[in-house]
Design a protein around this motif. Sequence first.
Motif, short mmCIF file in Angstrom:
data_model
loop_
_atom_site.label_atom_id
_atom_site.label_comp_id
_atom_site.label_asym_id
_atom_site.label_seq_id
_atom_site.Cartn_x
_atom_site.Cartn_y
_atom_site.Cartn_z
N ILE A 258 38.31 -45.52 -46.39
CA ILE A 258 37.98 -44.37 -46.76
C ILE A 258 36.51 -44.09 -47.97
N GLN A 259 35.82 -44.88 -48.10
CA GLN A 259 34.54 -44.50 -48.82
C GLN A 259 33.23 -45.17 -47.62
N LYS A 260 33.68 -45.67 -46.31
CA LYS A 260 33.33 -45.76 -44.75
C LYS A 260 33.53 -44.29 -44.08
N ILE A 261 34.10 -43.78 -44.60
CA ILE A 261 33.83 -42.26 -43.68
C ILE A 261 32.76 -41.15 -43.58
N ASP A 262 32.01 -41.10 -43.33
CA ASP A 262 31.09 -40.57 -42.25
C ASP A 262 31.22 -38.51 -41.76
N LYS A 263 32.02 -38.92 -40.93
CA LYS A 263 32.86 -37.19 -40.83
C LYS A 263 34.29 -37.19 -39.82
N VAL A 264 34.48 -36.09 -39.70
CA VAL A 264 36.20 -36.33 -38.92
C VAL A 264 35.75 -35.23 -37.54
N ILE A 265 35.77 -35.74 -36.53
CA ILE A 265 35.33 -35.40 -35.50
C ILE A 265 36.63 -34.60 -34.17
N ALA A 266 36.98 -33.66 -33.80
CA ALA A 266 37.99 -33.51 -33.18
C ALA A 266 36.46 -32.96 -31.67
N THR A 267 36.90 -33.23 -30.81
CA THR A 267 36.82 -32.85 -29.76
C THR A 267 37.38 -32.27 -28.37
N VAL A 268 36.61 -31.44 -27.66
CA VAL A 268 37.60 -30.20 -26.65
C VAL A 268 37.08 -30.54 -25.36
N ASN A 269 37.78 -30.44 -24.44
CA ASN A 269 36.92 -30.53 -23.14
C ASN A 269 36.85 -29.00 -22.37
N LEU A 270 35.92 -28.51 -22.30
CA LEU A 270 35.31 -26.75 -22.15
C LEU A 270 35.09 -27.25 -20.29
N ASP A 271 34.94 -28.42 -19.23
CA ASP A 271 34.25 -27.63 -18.54
C ASP A 271 34.94 -27.30 -17.45
N GLY A 272 34.05 -26.24 -17.20
CA GLY A 272 34.33 -25.12 -15.83
C GLY A 272 35.37 -23.79 -16.74
N LYS A 273 35.92 -24.15 -17.94
CA LYS A 273 36.33 -23.04 -18.88
C LYS A 273 35.16 -21.73 -18.55
N THR A 274 36.43 -19.97 -18.60
CA THR A 274 35.43 -19.27 -19.30
C THR A 274 36.61 -17.97 -19.57
N GLU A 275 37.35 -18.81 -20.47
CA GLU A 275 38.34 -18.45 -20.84
C GLU A 275 39.00 -18.51 -23.08
N ASP A 276 39.23 -16.96 -23.59
CA ASP A 276 38.96 -17.96 -25.11
C ASP A 276 40.22 -18.54 -24.42
N ALA A 277 40.31 -19.42 -25.78
CA ALA A 277 41.93 -20.97 -25.70
C ALA A 277 41.93 -21.28 -26.24
N VAL A 278 42.80 -21.71 -26.81
CA VAL A 278 43.33 -22.61 -27.94
C VAL A 278 43.75 -24.10 -27.30
N LEU A 279 42.82 -24.92 -28.19
CA LEU A 279 43.44 -26.19 -27.72
C LEU A 279 43.61 -26.92 -28.61
N LEU A 280 44.65 -28.22 -28.40
CA LEU A 280 44.98 -29.58 -29.44
C LEU A 280 44.03 -30.30 -28.78
N ALA A 281 42.94 -31.39 -30.28
CA ALA A 281 42.24 -32.39 -30.01
C ALA A 281 42.72 -32.96 -30.73
N ASP A 282 42.32 -34.44 -30.54
CA ASP A 282 42.47 -35.55 -30.79
C ASP A 282 41.54 -35.84 -32.45
N LEU A 283 41.74 -36.42 -33.13
CA LEU A 283 40.82 -36.65 -34.97
C LEU A 283 40.47 -38.34 -34.51
#
Length: 432
Positions: A174-199
């Motif tokens: 736990i003390q080694k953890i610096d940050k938690v990142i959730a990455t989403v793929n937005l390639d080509g998107k032109t509308e608002d959305a709710v996406l599921l992202a792995d941590l």
Amino acid sequence: MTKKLLSNIPLKLMSVIIGIVVWLLVVNIDDPIVSDTIQGVTVTIKNEAYVESAGLMCLVEEDQDVISVTVKGKRSVVDNIKASDIKAVADLTQITNMRTTPVMVPISVSCPGISPANIKSDPLNMSISLDDKMTLEFLVTVSSGESTPGKGYEIGSLTASPEKIKITGPQSLIQKIDKVIATVNLDGKTEDAVLLADLKIIDKNQEELEPRQMGYLKFYNTDQSVSVAVDLWKVKNDIKIHAGYVGYPEDGYKVEKITLTPGSLTVAGTDEALQALADEGNTITIPDEYIDVSGRNEDFETKIDISELLPGDIKLTDGSNSTVIASVSILQQNSQEYSIPTLNIEPQNVEKGLNAVFETDSIQVRIKATSKELSQLKDTDIKASIECSGRKEGTYTIPVNIVLPDGYELVNDVSTVVKLVADAETQNADNE
């Protein structure tokens, strides 16, 4: 009858014995007892709550969760045994001493068709470490990685839900953890959305935790993923910038002009914010107090962070420089600045076979006279030339000779950058 049954007893016993021996020989030749060692058997840890109730968590020593198992039995059974058929368990309740380093946990193994006496693990114990259990809360950083929305759109905001998570695990991890990142793929998107992202968990060396390390972590209210609300903003080009100033230059001087670099911006914003900007003439105004000319008697520059002045829900597009440089021209009273095209500058005494190429399209010439005379002066009345004698092929900064009509005075010396290059005929001759 009785006499017949009791006659030749030794012969009959021998026949029985021979029959048994023959049966044993047939059985062992056809399906003998054999031993085999099965590699790559995975050990399952059982009753982790036993150590967690003491505020501890276990860490398995490297390669200790994969063992080999030796089984003994009929060939017809043993030959068909696979690693997945064998159940290997390390029961943490069987720990006899939690204070040793490492802690040894007995491994029990079983397999259908094999008696407990005929199956044995190697090693007999699993080596583990016990570490204090720790829980910390982390903010979730949302990233789009290298993906980009469709043309004409920018990322307005990326919001994770939940925005922070609790993670429990061994203290050393736990003390080694610096940050938690959730990455989403937005390639080509032109509308608002709710996406599921792995941590992804990033340690302080900026490396992602390995699957083995992730297995020790427990996430509250999430299964190692979060929802990300994606808000996309439209892009708007050619937003003008306007700047004023405060104060007064030194006596005898005036503010001639303010030149802004860049002269326009590209921004992104919500539909409502862009409409409000359009209502303002698609112009961002720099407050006067950002440029103070008090006591000035020469040109100066001021750097302004334009991002601080953008309206709400408006931002610069990705990759834009937020710095705007305001170049303020301070001239003497009764003087004026004229822009002279370099095409009107006459190169004199250029060496044969060379051509003069100007690096800029114009030069600025400051001229002093009465207000009436300045209003009557035309650009064509200003004669400009440069002296190129003795200069070979290359780039030079050369003073510009300015000739003015009577009654006019040059305020500052002027120079320009000129590149002397071989003309086409000379280049062709050299190639031949």
